[in-house]
Design a protein around this motif. Structure first.
Motif, PDB file in Angstrom:
ATOM      1  N   GLU A 116      14.966  -0.607  22.592  1.00 37.48           N
ATOM      2  CA  GLU A 116      13.815  -2.055  22.301  1.00 37.48           C
ATOM      3  C   GLU A 116      13.589  -2.878  23.711  1.00 37.48           C
ATOM      4  OE1 GLU A 116      13.791  -4.931  18.978  1.00 37.48           O
ATOM      5  OE2 GLU A 116      12.206  -5.892  20.096  1.00 37.48           O
ATOM      6  N   TRP A 117      12.213  -3.220  24.512  1.00 40.21           N
ATOM      7  CA  TRP A 117      12.346  -3.557  25.301  1.00 40.21           C
ATOM      8  C   TRP A 117      12.622  -5.276  25.233  1.00 40.21           C
ATOM      9  CZ3 TRP A 117       8.335  -7.108  27.283  1.00 40.21           C
ATOM     10  CH2 TRP A 117       8.544  -7.179  28.561  1.00 40.21           C
ATOM     11  N   ILE A 118      13.557  -6.364  25.679  1.00 41.18           N
ATOM     12  CA  ILE A 118      12.763  -7.779  25.466  1.00 41.18           C
ATOM     13  C   ILE A 118      12.465  -8.713  26.527  1.00 41.18           C
ATOM     14  CG2 ILE A 118      14.360  -9.723  24.465  1.00 41.18           C
ATOM     15  CD1 ILE A 118      15.976  -7.983  24.098  1.00 41.18           C
TER      16      ILE A 118
ATOM     17  N   ALA B 270       8.945 -10.153  25.269  1.00 43.72           N
ATOM     18  CA  ALA B 270       8.050  -8.946  24.005  1.00 43.72           C
ATOM     19  C   ALA B 270       7.476 -10.923  23.129  1.00 43.72           C
ATOM     20  CB  ALA B 270       9.300  -8.223  23.992  1.00 43.72           C
ATOM     21  N   ASP B 271       6.131  -9.670  22.667  1.00 44.66           N
ATOM     22  CA  ASP B 271       5.869 -11.257  21.716  1.00 44.66           C
ATOM     23  C   ASP B 271       7.027 -10.931  20.549  1.00 44.66           C
ATOM     24  OD1 ASP B 271       2.373  -9.559  21.972  1.00 44.66           O
ATOM     25  OD2 ASP B 271       3.272 -11.059  22.900  1.00 44.66           O
ATOM     26  N   SER B 272       7.189 -10.164  20.062  1.00 48.17           N
ATOM     27  CA  SER B 272       8.694 -10.073  19.143  1.00 48.17           C
ATOM     28  C   SER B 272       9.521 -11.535  19.672  1.00 48.17           C
ATOM     29  CB  SER B 272       9.197  -8.664  19.068  1.00 48.17           C
ATOM     30  OG  SER B 272      10.096  -8.327  20.459  1.00 48.17           O
ATOM     31  N   VAL B 273       9.880 -11.580  21.261  1.00 41.22           N
ATOM     32  CA  VAL B 273      11.083 -12.743  20.363  1.00 41.22           C
ATOM     33  C   VAL B 273      10.839 -13.616  21.414  1.00 41.22           C
ATOM     34  CG1 VAL B 273      12.768 -10.836  20.575  1.00 41.22           C
ATOM     35  CG2 VAL B 273      11.680 -11.687  22.400  1.00 41.22           C
ATOM     36  N   GLU B 274       9.129 -14.046  21.408  1.00 40.23           N
ATOM     37  CA  GLU B 274       8.597 -14.716  22.658  1.00 40.23           C
ATOM     38  C   GLU B 274       9.110 -16.538  21.658  1.00 40.23           C
ATOM     39  OE1 GLU B 274       6.094 -14.255  25.364  1.00 40.23           O
ATOM     40  OE2 GLU B 274       8.025 -17.243  25.100  1.00 40.23           O
ATOM     41  N   GLY B 275       9.294 -17.354  22.358  1.00 36.31           N
ATOM     42  CA  GLY B 275       9.773 -18.339  21.833  1.00 36.31           C
ATOM     43  C   GLY B 275      11.003 -18.571  21.452  1.00 36.31           C
ATOM     44  N   ARG B 276      12.222 -17.813  21.530  1.00 34.77           N
ATOM     45  CA  ARG B 276      13.535 -17.567  21.299  1.00 34.77           C
ATOM     46  C   ARG B 276      13.985 -17.603  22.201  1.00 34.77           C
ATOM     47  NH1 ARG B 276      15.424 -14.915  16.911  1.00 34.77           N
ATOM     48  NH2 ARG B 276      14.348 -13.273  17.138  1.00 34.77           N
TER      49      ARG B 276
ATOM     50  N   PHE C  24      17.324  -5.312  26.722  1.00 34.52           N
ATOM     51  CA  PHE C  24      17.405  -4.345  26.034  1.00 34.52           C
ATOM     52  C   PHE C  24      17.595  -4.593  24.863  1.00 34.52           C
ATOM     53  CE2 PHE C  24      14.317  -1.160  27.847  1.00 34.52           C
ATOM     54  CZ  PHE C  24      14.101  -1.829  29.344  1.00 34.52           C
ATOM     55  N   ARG C  25      17.277  -4.232  23.780  1.00 33.39           N
ATOM     56  CA  ARG C  25      18.528  -3.902  22.250  1.00 33.39           C
ATOM     57  C   ARG C  25      18.579  -3.055  21.914  1.00 33.39           C
ATOM     58  NH1 ARG C  25      16.603  -9.230  18.652  1.00 33.39           N
ATOM     59  NH2 ARG C  25      14.184  -8.081  18.441  1.00 33.39           N
ATOM     60  N   GLN C  26      19.257  -2.581  21.103  1.00 34.18           N
ATOM     61  CA  GLN C  26      19.698  -1.408  19.982  1.00 34.18           C
ATOM     62  C   GLN C  26      19.913  -1.606  19.166  1.00 34.18           C
ATOM     63  OE1 GLN C  26      19.796   2.310  21.220  1.00 34.18           O
ATOM     64  NE2 GLN C  26      18.990   3.204  20.480  1.00 34.18           N
TER      65      GLN C  26
ATOM     66  N   THR D 263       9.569  -0.966  30.015  1.00 35.57           N
ATOM     67  CA  THR D 263       9.507   0.290  30.526  1.00 35.57           C
ATOM     68  C   THR D 263      10.927   0.609  29.923  1.00 35.57           C
ATOM     69  OG1 THR D 263       8.980   2.810  32.010  1.00 35.57           O
ATOM     70  CG2 THR D 263       9.448   0.165  32.501  1.00 35.57           C
ATOM     71  N   ASP D 264      11.458   1.580  29.619  1.00 34.96           N
ATOM     72  CA  ASP D 264      12.448   2.071  29.595  1.00 34.96           C
ATOM     73  C   ASP D 264      13.159   3.101  30.632  1.00 34.96           C
ATOM     74  OD1 ASP D 264      12.751   4.529  27.137  1.00 34.96           O
ATOM     75  OD2 ASP D 264      12.259   4.895  29.064  1.00 34.96           O
ATOM     76  N   VAL D 265      12.787   3.270  31.893  1.00 38.29           N
ATOM     77  CA  VAL D 265      13.175   3.685  32.595  1.00 38.29           C
ATOM     78  C   VAL D 265      13.824   2.965  33.993  1.00 38.29           C
ATOM     79  CG1 VAL D 265      10.738   6.004  32.991  1.00 38.29           C
ATOM     80  CG2 VAL D 265      10.895   4.123  34.212  1.00 38.29           C
TER      81      VAL D 265
END
Length: 122
Positions: free
Chosen positions: A46-48, A61-67, A37-39, A106-108
């Motif tokens: 945010e879960w990565i 996660a789509d937001s970091v996919e490919g990197r 995760f990152r904050q 999920t953050d559980v």
């Protein structure tokens, strides 16, 4: 005693790469899923991405996919987060987390590390 310890954070320039480590003790990775995760300041956590216990499937996660990629070394009981083409918006505290059941965005997760700071700036 379960413990997760992140390391590898630091200051890098945009476009550079960084590999974070999550050293795990108190359980084996065959029994637990591990996530990163990152904050960022002022933002929600945010879960990565994560890697399953067995057989080591990954979910990103789509937001970091490919990197970013996640990998693990069972012999060292360590999970790695490789980040490439870093951007200033990747600046955050990065955490690893583990759970025997929780999987995905999920953050559980039951167990958390203390975090490592990543700063991307020129």
């Amino acid at each position: 005693q379960v413990q997760l310890v992140e390391s590898g954070g630091g200051l890098v320039q945009p476009g550079e790469s960084l590999r974070l480590s999550c050293a795990i003790s108190g359980f084996t990775m065959d029994d637990y899923h591990v996530a990163w995760f990152r904050q960022a300041p002022g933002n929600e956590r945010e879960w990565i991405l994560c890697i399953s216990s067995v057989p080591g499937d990954t979910y990103i996660a789509d937001s970091v996919e490919g990197r970013v990629t996640i990998s693990r070394d069972n012999a060292k009981n360590t999970v790695y987060l490789q980040m490439d083409s870093l951007k200033p918006e990747d600046t955050a505290v990065y955490y690893c987390a583990a759970d025997s059941i929780a999987w995905g965005p999920t953050d559980v997760y039951d167990y958390w590390g203390q975090g490592t700071q990543v700063t991307v700036s020129s």
